[in-house]
Motif scaffolding. Structure first.
Motif, PDB file in Angstrom:
ATOM      1  N   ASN A  28       2.741  -2.962 -13.654  1.00 18.35           N
ATOM      2  CA  ASN A  28       2.655  -2.747 -15.097  1.00 18.35           C
ATOM      3  C   ASN A  28       1.362  -2.061 -15.519  1.00 18.35           C
ATOM      4  O   ASN A  28       1.185  -1.754 -16.694  1.00 18.35           O
ATOM      5  CB  ASN A  28       2.808  -4.066 -15.868  1.00 18.35           C
ATOM      6  CG  ASN A  28       1.754  -5.089 -15.472  1.00 18.35           C
ATOM      7  OD1 ASN A  28       0.903  -4.844 -14.627  1.00 18.35           O
ATOM      8  ND2 ASN A  28       1.811  -6.253 -16.081  1.00 18.35           N
ATOM      9  N   ASN A  29       0.452  -1.782 -14.543  1.00 18.80           N
ATOM     10  CA  ASN A  29      -0.784  -1.107 -14.955  1.00 18.80           C
ATOM     11  C   ASN A  29      -1.365  -0.133 -13.927  1.00 18.80           C
ATOM     12  O   ASN A  29      -2.327   0.566 -14.235  1.00 18.80           O
ATOM     13  CB  ASN A  29      -1.858  -2.135 -15.341  1.00 18.80           C
ATOM     14  CG  ASN A  29      -2.260  -3.027 -14.184  1.00 18.80           C
ATOM     15  OD1 ASN A  29      -1.438  -3.400 -13.367  1.00 18.80           O
ATOM     16  ND2 ASN A  29      -3.532  -3.367 -14.110  1.00 18.80           N
ATOM     17  N   VAL A  30      -0.805  -0.063 -12.714  1.00 19.64           N
ATOM     18  CA  VAL A  30      -1.289   0.897 -11.722  1.00 19.64           C
ATOM     19  C   VAL A  30      -0.123   1.430 -10.891  1.00 19.64           C
ATOM     20  O   VAL A  30       0.954   0.834 -10.857  1.00 19.64           O
ATOM     21  CB  VAL A  30      -2.340   0.284 -10.753  1.00 19.64           C
ATOM     22  CG1 VAL A  30      -3.620  -0.083 -11.478  1.00 19.64           C
ATOM     23  CG2 VAL A  30      -1.763  -0.910 -10.012  1.00 19.64           C
ATOM     24  N   HIS A  31      -0.377   2.573 -10.242  1.00 20.60           N
ATOM     25  CA  HIS A  31       0.551   3.088  -9.231  1.00 20.60           C
ATOM     26  C   HIS A  31      -0.098   2.908  -7.865  1.00 20.60           C
ATOM     27  O   HIS A  31      -1.319   2.826  -7.740  1.00 20.60           O
ATOM     28  CB  HIS A  31       0.840   4.574  -9.470  1.00 20.60           C
ATOM     29  CG  HIS A  31       1.761   4.832 -10.612  1.00 20.60           C
ATOM     30  ND1 HIS A  31       2.436   6.031 -10.778  1.00 20.60           N
ATOM     31  CD2 HIS A  31       2.140   4.056 -11.657  1.00 20.60           C
ATOM     32  CE1 HIS A  31       3.168   5.977 -11.874  1.00 20.60           C
ATOM     33  NE2 HIS A  31       2.996   4.792 -12.427  1.00 20.60           N
ATOM     34  N   THR A  32       0.726   2.848  -6.823  1.00 24.97           N
ATOM     35  CA  THR A  32       0.212   2.713  -5.465  1.00 24.97           C
ATOM     36  C   THR A  32       1.132   3.435  -4.488  1.00 24.97           C
ATOM     37  O   THR A  32       2.308   3.677  -4.791  1.00 24.97           O
ATOM     38  CB  THR A  32       0.080   1.230  -5.059  1.00 24.97           C
ATOM     39  OG1 THR A  32      -0.450   1.133  -3.727  1.00 24.97           O
ATOM     40  CG2 THR A  32       1.427   0.519  -5.120  1.00 24.97           C
ATOM     41  N   ASN A  33       0.594   3.762  -3.322  1.00 20.39           N
ATOM     42  CA  ASN A  33       1.391   4.458  -2.310  1.00 20.39           C
ATOM     43  C   ASN A  33       1.924   3.519  -1.230  1.00 20.39           C
ATOM     44  O   ASN A  33       2.483   3.975  -0.237  1.00 20.39           O
ATOM     45  CB  ASN A  33       0.582   5.591  -1.671  1.00 20.39           C
ATOM     46  CG  ASN A  33      -0.641   5.080  -0.914  1.00 20.39           C
ATOM     47  OD1 ASN A  33      -1.033   3.918  -1.052  1.00 20.39           O
ATOM     48  ND2 ASN A  33      -1.258   5.958  -0.135  1.00 20.39           N
ATOM     49  N   ASN A  34       1.751   2.207  -1.432  1.00 20.29           N
ATOM     50  CA  ASN A  34       2.284   1.225  -0.473  1.00 20.29           C
ATOM     51  C   ASN A  34       2.709  -0.037  -1.196  1.00 20.29           C
ATOM     52  O   ASN A  34       1.993  -0.535  -2.079  1.00 20.29           O
ATOM     53  CB  ASN A  34       1.233   0.858   0.577  1.00 20.29           C
ATOM     54  CG  ASN A  34       1.062   1.916   1.644  1.00 20.29           C
ATOM     55  OD1 ASN A  34       1.810   1.960   2.615  1.00 20.29           O
ATOM     56  ND2 ASN A  34       0.061   2.785   1.466  1.00 20.29           N
ATOM     57  N   TYR A  35       3.875  -0.559  -0.817  1.00 18.78           N
ATOM     58  CA  TYR A  35       4.320  -1.859  -1.322  1.00 18.78           C
ATOM     59  C   TYR A  35       4.078  -2.901  -0.233  1.00 18.78           C
ATOM     60  O   TYR A  35       4.482  -2.725   0.920  1.00 18.78           O
ATOM     61  CB  TYR A  35       5.807  -1.820  -1.683  1.00 18.78           C
ATOM     62  CG  TYR A  35       6.413  -3.192  -1.829  1.00 18.78           C
ATOM     63  CD1 TYR A  35       5.960  -4.073  -2.808  1.00 18.78           C
ATOM     64  CD2 TYR A  35       7.430  -3.628  -0.973  1.00 18.78           C
ATOM     65  CE1 TYR A  35       6.500  -5.346  -2.944  1.00 18.78           C
ATOM     66  CE2 TYR A  35       7.983  -4.888  -1.108  1.00 18.78           C
ATOM     67  CZ  TYR A  35       7.516  -5.742  -2.089  1.00 18.78           C
ATOM     68  OH  TYR A  35       8.049  -7.002  -2.208  1.00 18.78           O
ATOM     69  N   LEU A  36       3.406  -3.985  -0.609  1.00 22.27           N
ATOM     70  CA  LEU A  36       3.126  -5.076   0.322  1.00 22.27           C
ATOM     71  C   LEU A  36       4.054  -6.248   0.028  1.00 22.27           C
ATOM     72  O   LEU A  36       4.012  -6.814  -1.067  1.00 22.27           O
ATOM     73  CB  LEU A  36       1.673  -5.537   0.190  1.00 22.27           C
ATOM     74  CG  LEU A  36       0.600  -4.737   0.927  1.00 22.27           C
ATOM     75  CD1 LEU A  36       0.443  -3.342   0.335  1.00 22.27           C
ATOM     76  CD2 LEU A  36      -0.725  -5.460   0.874  1.00 22.27           C
ATOM     77  N   ASP A  37       4.859  -6.601   0.996  1.00 18.40           N
ATOM     78  CA  ASP A  37       5.763  -7.739   0.855  1.00 18.40           C
ATOM     79  C   ASP A  37       5.106  -8.961   1.500  1.00 18.40           C
ATOM     80  O   ASP A  37       5.016  -9.060   2.724  1.00 18.40           O
ATOM     81  CB  ASP A  37       7.100  -7.434   1.521  1.00 18.40           C
ATOM     82  CG  ASP A  37       8.104  -8.570   1.377  1.00 18.40           C
ATOM     83  OD1 ASP A  37       7.757  -9.578   0.716  1.00 18.40           O
ATOM     84  OD2 ASP A  37       9.210  -8.451   1.914  1.00 18.40           O
ATOM     85  N   VAL A  38       4.633  -9.886   0.664  1.00 19.66           N
ATOM     86  CA  VAL A  38       3.992 -11.110   1.162  1.00 19.66           C
ATOM     87  C   VAL A  38       4.857 -12.339   0.884  1.00 19.66           C
ATOM     88  O   VAL A  38       4.371 -13.470   0.938  1.00 19.66           O
ATOM     89  CB  VAL A  38       2.585 -11.288   0.525  1.00 19.66           C
ATOM     90  CG1 VAL A  38       1.640 -10.198   0.983  1.00 19.66           C
ATOM     91  CG2 VAL A  38       2.681 -11.326  -0.992  1.00 19.66           C
ATOM     92  N   SER A  39       6.135 -12.122   0.606  1.00 21.05           N
ATOM     93  CA  SER A  39       7.013 -13.226   0.214  1.00 21.05           C
ATOM     94  C   SER A  39       7.151 -14.284   1.306  1.00 21.05           C
ATOM     95  O   SER A  39       7.239 -15.482   1.010  1.00 21.05           O
ATOM     96  CB  SER A  39       8.392 -12.699  -0.195  1.00 21.05           C
ATOM     97  OG  SER A  39       8.982 -11.942   0.849  1.00 21.05           O
ATOM     98  N   GLU A  40       7.184 -13.874   2.572  1.00 16.94           N
ATOM     99  CA  GLU A  40       7.296 -14.857   3.664  1.00 16.94           C
ATOM    100  C   GLU A  40       6.064 -15.755   3.711  1.00 16.94           C
ATOM    101  O   GLU A  40       6.165 -16.950   4.016  1.00 16.94           O
ATOM    102  CB  GLU A  40       7.458 -14.139   5.005  1.00 16.94           C
ATOM    103  CG  GLU A  40       8.868 -13.678   5.313  1.00 16.94           C
ATOM    104  CD  GLU A  40       9.823 -14.834   5.571  1.00 16.94           C
ATOM    105  OE1 GLU A  40       9.507 -15.700   6.395  1.00 16.94           O
ATOM    106  OE2 GLU A  40      10.881 -14.868   4.926  1.00 16.94           O
TER     107      GLU A  40
END
Length: 214
Positions: A28-40
Motif C-alpha cells: 500500500n505504500n511501496v513497490h518491490t522487485n521481490n515477494y517474500l513468502d514467510v507464511s510457513e
C-alpha cells in the motif's frame, strides 16, 4: 509467477527458509522487485518454534520482557518466544516471569489501539515488538507510536525480515535481510523504475500474502 520462486535458508538452521519470487509487486505504500513468502515461518508450528528460539537469543540474558506485542500474524511465534524467554536457566533474565502475548486492533478510523482489557499489559511494561517484515518501516513506526501512547517501554524489536537499506531509527533483530536476496530493491510508488520501464505489476502483497493482478 510461481515458477520463478526459489528459497533462501537460514545458515544455522536450514529448516527456517523464505520463498522468494522475483517480479514487480506493490504494497500500500511501496513497490518491490521481490515477494517474500514467510507464511510457513508464521503458521507452521514446528518451524515457528525454531523461529522463536532464534529470535530469543538476543534477549535471553540481557532483556526484561513483560509483554510481547505481535503484528502481521506473528502470534504463534510470539507464544513460542514467550516460552523461550521464561525457560529455566541461571543466565536467563526472564525465568519464571509471566509474559503476556497481545496484538493491537484497528479502530474505525484506521488507528491502532489496544483493548481496554489489554492496557494493563502495556502501560509501564517492558515490551518486545515482534513483526513479520520491515520494508518501508511504516507499520513498525505506527506500532511503536501506539505502544508509546499506551505507556509501554520498548525493550526490543524482532522481525523475520528487514530491508537493510531502510533507516527507521530503531535497531531490529532479524533472521533475514535484503543482503540475503540478490538484487532486492524497494521503490517509491511515484518513482518506481519498474513502472518507468513498462513492467506490469504481478501482484498486490500484504502480511496476509499476495493477490495476483490479471
Amino acid at each position: 509467477m510461481e515458477d520463478r520462486t526459489y528459497s533462501v535458508s537460514l545458515a544455522k538452521n536450514p529448516l527456517i527458509a523464505v520463498n522468494i519470487t522475483p517480479g514487480h509487486f506493490t504494497t500500500n505504500n511501496v513497490h518491490t522487485n521481490n515477494y517474500l513468502d514467510v507464511s510457513e515461518l508464521k503458521s507452521n508450528t514446528d518451524i515457528a518454534r525454531d523461529v522463536a528460539r532464534e529470535m530469543a537469543i538476543p534477549y535471553l540474558s540481557s532483556t526484561l520482557v513483560d509483554t510481547i506485542v505481535c503484528m502481521e500474524r506473528m502470534e504463534v511465534v510470539g507464544a513460542y518466544l514467550a516460552q523461550e524467554l521464561n525457560q529455566d536457566g541461571t543466565s536467563v533474565m526472564n525465568t519464571g516471569r509471566n509474559i503476556h502475548v497481545v496484538s493491537p486492533m484497528t479502530n474505525a478510523y484506521g488507528k491502532l489501539i489496544f483493548a481496554d482489557s489489554a492496557v494493563k499489559w502495556i502501560n509501564g511494561k517492558n515490551i518486545l515488538l515482534v513483526i513479520s517484515t520491515v520494508s518501508s518501516g511504516r507499520v513498525l513506526n505506527i506500532t511503536i507510536e501506539c505502544i508509546n501512547y499506551y505507556g509501554g517501554k520498548l525493550a526490543g524489536v524482532s522481525a523475520l525480515y528487514r530491508a537493510s537499506e531502510i533507516k527507521i531509527g530503531q535497531q531490529v533483530n532479524c533472521l533475514f535481510t535484503a543482503e540475503d536476496i540478490p538484487g532486492y530493491k524497494l521503490y517509491d510508488t511515484n518513482t518506481c523504475e519498474l513502472c518507468k520501464g513498462g513492467q506490469k505489476l504481478d501482484a498486490i502483497i500484504s502480511s496476509e500474502g499476495y493477490t495476483k493482478l490479471e
